[in-house]
Each structure stands twice: as structure tokens, then as C-alpha cells.
Design an enzyme around this catalytic site. Structure first.
Site, PDB file in Angstrom:
ATOM      1  N   ASN A 236       0.854  -1.189   0.000  1.00 13.08           N
ATOM      2  CA  ASN A 236       0.000   0.000   0.000  1.00 13.08           C
ATOM      3  C   ASN A 236       0.891   1.240   0.000  1.00 13.08           C
ATOM      4  OD1 ASN A 236      -1.829   2.031   0.502  1.00 13.08           O
ATOM      5  ND2 ASN A 236      -2.248   1.430   2.627  1.00 13.08           N
TER       6      ASN A 236
ATOM      7  N   LYS B  11       0.027   4.263  -0.144  1.00  9.42           N
ATOM      8  CA  LYS B  11      -0.651   5.395   0.507  1.00  9.42           C
ATOM      9  C   LYS B  11      -0.510   6.657  -0.367  1.00  9.42           C
ATOM     10  CE  LYS B  11       0.463   3.302   4.919  1.00  9.42           C
ATOM     11  NZ  LYS B  11       0.169   3.372   6.328  1.00  9.42           N
TER      12      LYS B  11
ATOM     13  N   HIS C  22      -9.537   0.415   5.217  1.00  9.56           N
ATOM     14  CA  HIS C  22      -8.211   0.686   5.795  1.00  9.56           C
ATOM     15  C   HIS C  22      -8.371   1.633   6.988  1.00  9.56           C
ATOM     16  CE1 HIS C  22      -4.119   2.121   6.295  1.00  9.56           C
ATOM     17  NE2 HIS C  22      -3.745   1.008   5.671  1.00  9.56           N
TER      18      HIS C  22
ATOM     19  N   GLU D 260      -6.735   4.087   8.018  1.00 15.20           N
ATOM     20  CA  GLU D 260      -6.594   5.528   7.764  1.00 15.20           C
ATOM     21  C   GLU D 260      -7.885   6.100   7.198  1.00 15.20           C
ATOM     22  OE1 GLU D 260      -2.903   5.255   5.619  1.00 15.20           O
ATOM     23  OE2 GLU D 260      -1.931   4.704   7.493  1.00 15.20           O
TER      24      GLU D 260
ATOM     25  N   GLU E 277      -5.160  -5.611  10.602  1.00 15.99           N
ATOM     26  CA  GLU E 277      -4.194  -4.526  10.767  1.00 15.99           C
ATOM     27  C   GLU E 277      -4.477  -3.788  12.074  1.00 15.99           C
ATOM     28  OE1 GLU E 277      -2.283  -3.184   6.907  1.00 15.99           O
ATOM     29  OE2 GLU E 277      -4.145  -2.103   7.045  1.00 15.99           O
TER      30      GLU E 277
ATOM     31  N   GLY F 268       2.335   1.984  10.689  1.00 17.14           N
ATOM     32  CA  GLY F 268       3.231   3.131  10.554  1.00 17.14           C
ATOM     33  C   GLY F 268       3.941   3.519  11.835  1.00 17.14           C
TER      34      GLY F 268
ATOM     35  N   SER G 298       3.571  -2.361  10.242  1.00 21.92           N
ATOM     36  CA  SER G 298       5.027  -2.286  10.407  1.00 21.92           C
ATOM     37  C   SER G 298       5.749  -3.561   9.983  1.00 21.92           C
ATOM     38  CB  SER G 298       5.376  -1.905  11.855  1.00 21.92           C
ATOM     39  OG  SER G 298       4.865  -0.618  12.139  1.00 21.92           O
TER      40      SER G 298
HETATM   41  C1  PEP Z   1      -0.729  -0.131   5.878  1.00 18.91           C
HETATM   42  O1  PEP Z   1      -0.735   0.977   5.379  1.00 18.91           O
HETATM   43  O2  PEP Z   1      -1.655  -0.918   5.628  1.00 18.91           O
HETATM   44  C2  PEP Z   1       0.389  -0.512   6.751  1.00 18.91           C
HETATM   45  C3  PEP Z   1       0.354  -1.689   7.318  1.00 18.91           C
HETATM   46  O3  PEP Z   1       1.399   0.402   6.912  1.00 18.91           O
HETATM   47  P1  PEP Z   1       2.857   0.144   7.567  1.00 18.91           P
HETATM   48  O4  PEP Z   1       3.403  -1.129   6.975  1.00 18.91           O
HETATM   49  O5  PEP Z   1       3.656   1.331   7.217  1.00 18.91           O
HETATM   50  O6  PEP Z   1       2.644  -0.029   9.046  1.00 18.91           O
END
Ligand code: PEP
Length: 255
Positions: free
Chosen positions: A9, A11, A95, A97, A167, A173, A213
Site C-alpha cells: 500500500n 498510501k 483501511h 486511515e 491490521e 506506521g 510495520s
Molecule cells: C498499511 O498501510 O496498511 C500498513 C500496514 O502500513 P505500515 O506497513 O507502514 O505499518
């Protein structure tokens, strides 16, 4: 056996040049004969260019968002048909976000998911608890409610088009990822939920990815867990070398 899936992703990152360079670098290392599925989710303006760049490779393309209505008077929105037209096969829905920054609720996620699947896209449905919810022992309750709300009215027949991504919001992040025990326990819970809501076949065939992460140095441990069928990667998917190592980890555990 469920095929491992590595999704990146991007973003709201990259510009036209860096998006196509990243896509080119990945496409060179991912063949059509892969033992794992690989997909990238670039920003909307670069979907067509990225699709053209990865054409003929094993990299698939998805969008980070979609609107749930048929084409028409919806200023600023993007339809399923447009995403298919620019080469997308996948879309992310739910997601964290979008749930937390834009305020998308389960019912909107549900409408997007149904429209996307029924009109030709496959979907990664993201679910996950906040830190406060985990600390107050509400993780399973939150997952149940996100799953029930997002999959409301979704028949078993549609489930082959859906992948779940667990997630935890506190891991996205932040550089802090779920321990293998935390990830395995949440994934096992989601699989049990699928068995109860649908049946054993859906539960055993639906892929559940972990996101939060994931990096080259922790991917293999997470991908080795019996209920982790892949990873959804944010930050570490923005660099060819790091993301390629995560893809390699998925290949290694698929042998
Ligand atoms: C994500 O955006 O779905 C995500 C898991 O981000 P990150 O790997 O940066 O934590």
C-alpha cells in the site's frame, strides 16, 4: 493450501516518476510464474501508468479506495468501472486511515465491498483494533463488529473475491508490530468467525493477511504463522529492495 499474498500500500506517496520507477523495479523481479501473489496499491493518478509498467509481470495492481455508486454525479469520486479500465484487479476497503482519518463506517465499507466485488474487483477488507481497544480487552469484540458490519449481506459465493487484512491500528506506521502470538491469535479468531458466519470451506479458503510495520527483517516470522496468509505492507513497500525481500520471505515459506 492458501497461496501467500504480498500487498504493498503506497498510501499518498510517490510522484509519476517515482511510482513508475518503483513499479519497474518490482516488475523485473516478479515473474508470472510466481508461487505467491503480489499486488501494489499506488495513488489513483498513477494507476494507469503503473498498470502499463507491470504488464506482463507477476505484479497486480489495486486501488486504495473506490466509490460504491455506479458512474454519475459524484464529484471527486472514482468508480469500479474506472478502476477496471485502468488495469486494477484489487481495491482496499476499510483501511484504518480511511476509517479513522476520513470517518468511514462499517456500513460504507460494506457498500463499497459489495459493489466492488459484484462489479468485477477483488477486495482486501481491512479490520483492526486501536491501542485503547486492545488495552481494554475489546480486540475480539471490535473485530467481530467490523467483520459483521463490513460483510453484511455478503454471501459465501462472493467470498472467493475477498481477502481479509488484520491490521492493528497501533501497529500501522509506528514501527511496533504485533508479536507472533498476538497476530496468530487475532487471525485464528477471524478464521473462527468466518466458520461461524459462513462455513468451514470459507473459513479454510479465505486468506487473512497481517499488516502493521511489516519489514524485511520481520516478514518471515509473521509469514510462517499458520493462520497468516500474507502481509499488507505500507512504508516498506516504497522501496524495491525492501519490498523484494518481503516477497522473497513469502516465497521461502511457500516452498
Ligand atoms: C498499511 O498501510 O496498511 C500498513 C500496514 O502500513 P505500515 O506497513 O507502514 O505499518
Amino acid at each position: 493450501m492458501r497461496r501467500k499474498f504480498v500487498a504493498g500500500n503506497w498510501k499518498m506517496n510517490t510522484l509519476a516518476g517515482s511510482a513508475t520507477a518503483l513499479a519497474k523495479g518490482l516488475a523485473e523481479g516478479v515473474l508470472t510464474t510466481e508461487s505467491v501473489d503480489v499486488a501494489v496499491f499506488p495513488p489513483l493518478p498513477y494507476l494507469a501508468a503503473v498498470s502499463a509498467t507491470v504488464a506482463g509481470s507477476g505484479v497486480r495492481v489495486g486501488a486504495q479506495n473506490v466509490y460504491h455508486e455506479k458512474p454519475g454525479a459524484f464529484t471527486g469520486e472514482v468508480s469500479v468501472e474506472m478502476l477496471l479500465d485502468v488495469g486494477c484487479q484489487w481495491v482496499l476497503v476499510g483501511h484504518s486511515e480511511r476509517r479513522h482519518l476520513v470517518g468511514e463506517c462499517n456500513s460504507l465499507v460494506n457498500r463499497k465491498l459489495i459493489q466492488a466485488c459484484e462489479r468485477g474487483l477483488s477486495v482486501i477488507l481491512c479490520v483492526g483494533e486501536t491501542l485503547l481497544e486492545r488495552q481494554s480487552h475489546q480486540t475480539e469484540m471490535v473485530l467481530n463488529s467490523q467483520m459483521a458490519g463490513s460483510l453484511l449481506g455478503v454471501d459465501a459465493a462472493l467470498m472467493p473475491k475477498i481477502v481479509i487484512a488484520y491490521e492493528p491500528v497501533w501497529a500501522i506506521g509506528t514501527g511496533v508490530n504485533a508479536t507472533p502470538d498476538q497476530a496468530e491469535s487475532a487471525h485464528h479468531h477471524l478464521r473462527t468467525w468466518l466458520a461461524g458466519r459462513y462455513n468451514r470451506m470459507v473459513s479454510e479458503s479465505t486468506r487473512i493477511l497481517y499488516g502493521g510495520s511489516v519489514k524485511a527483517n520481520n516478514a518471515k516470522e509473521l509469514l510462517s504463522l499458520s493462520n497468516v496468509d500474507g502481509v499488507l505492507v505500507g512504508g516498506a513497500s516504497l522501496e524495491v529492495e525492501g519490498f523484494s525481500k518481503i516477497i522473497q520471505a513469502a516465497r521461502d515459506v511457500s516452498r
